[in-house]
Write a protein that holds these residues in place. Structure first.
Motif, mmCIF file in Angstrom:
data_model
loop_
_atom_site.group_PDB
_atom_site.id
_atom_site.type_symbol
_atom_site.label_atom_id
_atom_site.label_comp_id
_atom_site.label_asym_id
_atom_site.label_seq_id
_atom_site.Cartn_x
_atom_site.Cartn_y
_atom_site.Cartn_z
ATOM 1 N N ASP A 126 43.253 31.671 46.656
ATOM 2 C CA ASP A 126 41.814 31.606 47.420
ATOM 3 C C ASP A 126 41.845 32.236 48.663
ATOM 4 N N PHE A 127 42.924 32.503 49.539
ATOM 5 C CA PHE A 127 42.780 32.993 50.747
ATOM 6 C C PHE A 127 43.785 34.142 51.173
ATOM 7 N N ALA A 128 44.912 34.364 50.223
ATOM 8 C CA ALA A 128 45.949 35.521 50.489
ATOM 9 C C ALA A 128 45.450 36.777 50.628
ATOM 10 N N ALA A 179 55.819 22.807 50.110
ATOM 11 C CA ALA A 179 54.835 23.363 50.359
ATOM 12 C C ALA A 179 54.735 24.453 51.216
ATOM 13 N N ILE A 180 55.715 24.216 52.328
ATOM 14 C CA ILE A 180 55.917 25.147 53.340
ATOM 15 C C ILE A 180 56.740 26.225 52.786
ATOM 16 N N GLU A 181 57.782 26.066 52.122
ATOM 17 C CA GLU A 181 58.474 27.372 51.245
ATOM 18 C C GLU A 181 57.448 28.286 50.621
ATOM 19 N N ARG A 182 56.796 27.549 49.828
ATOM 20 C CA ARG A 182 55.970 28.520 49.106
ATOM 21 C C ARG A 182 54.919 29.334 49.849
ATOM 22 N N LEU A 183 54.411 28.743 50.819
ATOM 23 C CA LEU A 183 53.415 29.528 51.963
ATOM 24 C C LEU A 183 54.130 30.596 52.508
ATOM 25 N N VAL A 184 55.345 30.351 53.211
ATOM 26 C CA VAL A 184 55.987 31.204 54.103
ATOM 27 C C VAL A 184 56.675 32.317 53.051
ATOM 28 N N SER A 185 56.972 32.052 52.028
ATOM 29 C CA SER A 185 57.931 33.125 51.125
ATOM 30 C C SER A 185 56.760 34.178 50.926
ATOM 31 N N TYR A 186 55.468 33.681 50.543
ATOM 32 C CA TYR A 186 54.664 34.786 50.151
ATOM 33 C C TYR A 186 53.887 35.482 51.389
ATOM 34 N N THR A 223 49.124 39.519 57.030
ATOM 35 C CA THR A 223 48.786 40.653 56.297
ATOM 36 C C THR A 223 48.181 40.358 55.018
ATOM 37 N N PRO A 224 47.037 40.603 54.653
ATOM 38 C CA PRO A 224 46.596 40.568 53.420
ATOM 39 C C PRO A 224 47.475 40.875 52.254
ATOM 40 N N LEU A 225 47.388 40.093 51.066
ATOM 41 C CA LEU A 225 48.082 40.467 49.957
ATOM 42 C C LEU A 225 47.078 41.372 49.201
ATOM 43 N N THR A 226 47.203 42.321 48.343
ATOM 44 C CA THR A 226 46.317 42.784 47.484
ATOM 45 C C THR A 226 46.735 43.012 46.020
ATOM 46 N N PRO A 227 45.900 43.249 44.994
ATOM 47 C CA PRO A 227 46.291 43.194 43.755
ATOM 48 C C PRO A 227 47.375 44.456 43.436
ATOM 49 N N ASP A 228 48.261 44.126 42.712
ATOM 50 C CA ASP A 228 49.229 45.347 42.205
ATOM 51 C C ASP A 228 48.832 46.230 41.328
ATOM 52 N N ALA A 229 48.902 47.241 41.332
ATOM 53 C CA ALA A 229 48.459 48.567 40.366
ATOM 54 C C ALA A 229 48.721 48.197 38.882
ATOM 55 N N LYS A 230 49.635 47.318 38.741
ATOM 56 C CA LYS A 230 50.235 47.110 37.230
ATOM 57 C C LYS A 230 49.088 46.261 36.491
ATOM 58 N N GLY A 231 48.329 45.596 37.201
ATOM 59 C CA GLY A 231 47.409 44.721 36.387
ATOM 60 C C GLY A 231 46.730 43.641 37.062
ATOM 61 N N ALA A 232 46.401 42.584 36.068
ATOM 62 C CA ALA A 232 45.449 41.280 36.705
ATOM 63 C C ALA A 232 46.586 40.550 37.460
ATOM 64 N N THR A 233 45.935 39.850 38.522
ATOM 65 C CA THR A 233 46.912 39.012 39.361
ATOM 66 C C THR A 233 45.983 37.798 39.631
ATOM 67 N N PRO A 234 46.242 36.832 40.189
ATOM 68 C CA PRO A 234 45.139 35.554 40.499
ATOM 69 C C PRO A 234 44.167 35.793 41.295
ATOM 70 N N LEU A 282 52.382 34.625 41.685
ATOM 71 C CA LEU A 282 52.237 35.467 42.652
ATOM 72 C C LEU A 282 53.223 36.514 43.008
ATOM 73 N N SER A 283 54.130 36.898 42.059
ATOM 74 C CA SER A 283 54.979 37.962 42.327
ATOM 75 C C SER A 283 54.169 39.202 42.008
ATOM 76 N N ALA A 284 53.069 39.281 41.161
ATOM 77 C CA ALA A 284 52.356 40.281 40.697
ATOM 78 C C ALA A 284 51.561 41.275 42.061
ATOM 79 N N LEU A 285 51.671 40.329 43.083
ATOM 80 C CA LEU A 285 51.003 40.936 44.543
ATOM 81 C C LEU A 285 51.855 41.647 45.153
ATOM 82 N N SER A 286 50.983 42.544 46.015
ATOM 83 C CA SER A 286 51.899 43.531 46.788
ATOM 84 C C SER A 286 51.087 43.614 48.055
#
Length: 436
Positions: A132-134, A357-364, A396-407, A428-432
């Motif tokens: 919702d905010f990435a 929760a913190i690991e998930r946030l900072v990993s992405y 830095t905002p995450l944007t949809p990957d060109a390969k297809g649908a993302t969250p 979330l790995s589908a994002l770049s």
């Protein structure tokens, strides 16, 4: 019993205390190991600020009682602290065998939780919030992340479908609001949630905390079971919100931790322990009354008078005899989870959720940083919790990957459910990130 202090009470509410709580605790220490504090307008208590005194009180069930009914009449009905001291048939306000009877239900039930499942749930709901905010590049990590995540997890652990999560999040937030009407509305919504939860699990059990509470061999009735759920949610949510947020402040403002986002110089657990020692998420609580007139660490305290423990002051007590700053982060001797028979029965689960929760946030969002200087962050003006009003950050905002649908997709093929929640297999790995 009415406290008649020889020293003027130190106020633990209001903007001045919120801005510099250690000043308040230093003023209290000048009164001795036990000082006198005003924790809400007109509500005066003895406050234990010394580490060794706090340990002794928390472990001594012969001298002290947790039953608040002897002094509850001193607390105005509309006092902001009233909901936190209102007697209920729960382990928070029970002594002796009754306390052991109720506590066993909670410890046994939490012991049935699979840590791998708790971690998976945390990742799942963290991803739901991240989506919702990435893609925006900015976020209030209190309102949009830390404040919502624990209740989404608790909603699932207690056995309710995801669509009930937003109602629970809204109810608890409203109950903490300064507007009395909103507080009342939140309380009504929370009460309705508890009734729905109990009725649902009574009709059909599952592999969840509510079902285990109901079916426990100790045989809780509906009132007892509901109050254990209420206490678990109430006591577990706000401190966990604060632990996540206060740890993130350290990680995003202290260069020792900021490097962990890319270099791993210090682990997240180190930052969590640092926050538990130096910014206790539950700052002042653990109400007790002496069963008879006593002299405690040089202070005369009448039977039935309210005594409160300052975890925050005890943890930072210069006379505590605990390891100094450089080593405290690796010690579990802090009092952030209290101590003795009334210590938090679910601290391991809380730490697992906070760490994940913190690991998930900072990993992405590895380049996430504070949007304002740490010195400009503000805390809510209450005596009990150490709660940030907001934690603005940018990345830095995450944007949809060109390969297809993302969250982040908003097309008819959106993997979100109709209720707006994410599907369980959100990845979330589908994002770049956009190229520079």
């Amino acid at each position: 019993m009415t406290i008649t202090p020889t020293d003027a009470p130190v106020s633990l509410y209001g903007a001045e205390h919120a801005a510099d709580p250690q000043r308040s605790y230093e003023l209290l220490r000048r009164q001795g190991p036990v000082g006198v504090a005003e924790v809400a307008p007109g509500v005066v208590v003895h406050l234990v600020t010394d580490y060794q005194a706090a340990i002794e009180l928390l472990r001594d069930t012969d001298t002290w009682s947790k039953d608040t009914r002897s002094w509850l009449h001193q607390v105005p009905e509309d006092s902001p602290i009233r909901p936190l001291v209102e007697w209920r048939p729960s382990l928070f306000f029970a002594d002796g065998e009754q306390h052991a009877h109720l506590r066993r239900v909670i410890t046994d039930s939490f012991g049935l939780l699979d840590p791998h499942e708790v971690r998976a749930l945390t990742c799942r709901y963290a991803d739901t919030l991240l989506q919702d905010f990435a893609d925006t590049g900015n976020v209030d990590l209190v309102r949009q992340y830390a404040q919502q995540l624990p209740l989404m997890i608790f909603n699932a652990l207690f056995g309710m479908p995801d669509e009930h999560g937003p109602r629970l999040v809204w109810a608890l937030a409203a109950m903490m609001d300064s507007d009395p009407e909103k507080q009342a509305a939140g309380g009504q919504t929370f009460g309705a949630y508890l009734q729905t939860l109990y009725a649902t699990k009574s009709a059909q059990r599952g592999q969840d905390l509510t079902s285990w509470f109901i079916d426990h061999p100790n045989g809780l009735n509906q009132e007892e079971a509901t109050n254990q759920i209420l206490i678990t949610l109430g006591a577990g949510n706000e401190p966990l919100v604060n632990l996540i947020a206060n740890t993130l402040v350290r990680m995003l403002s202290d260069e020792r931790y900021f490097g962990t986002l890319t270099t791993g110089s210090l682990p997240i657990q180190h930052a969590i322990n640092d926050a538990l020692w130096n910014e206790s998420p539950l700052a002042n609580y653990s109400f007790h009354v002496p069963k008879e007139d006593i002299n405690f660490y040089g202070t005369a305290i009448a039977a039935g008078s309210p005594v409160m423990v300052s975890y925050a002051a005890a943890n930072t007590c210069p006379h505590s005899g605990t390891p100094s700053d450089g080593y405290r982060s690796g010690s579990k001797a802090h009092l952030a989870f209290a101590a003795g028979p009334h210590a938090c029965p679910a601290s391991d689960v809380a730490l697992l959720i906070a760490t994940t929760a913190i690991e998930r946030l900072v990993s992405y969002l590895p380049d996430i940083e504070l949007a304002v200087p740490a010195g400009q962050l503000a805390y809510q003006a209450g005596a009990v919790h150490r709660t940030l009003t907001a934690l603005p950050a940018r990345f830095t905002p995450l944007t949809p990957d060109a390969k297809g649908a993302t969250p982040w997709s908003r097309s008819p093929a959106d993997p979100r459910k109709k209720d707006g929640s994410a599907s369980a297999d959100t990845d979330l790995s589908a994002l770049s990130r956009p190229s520079a």
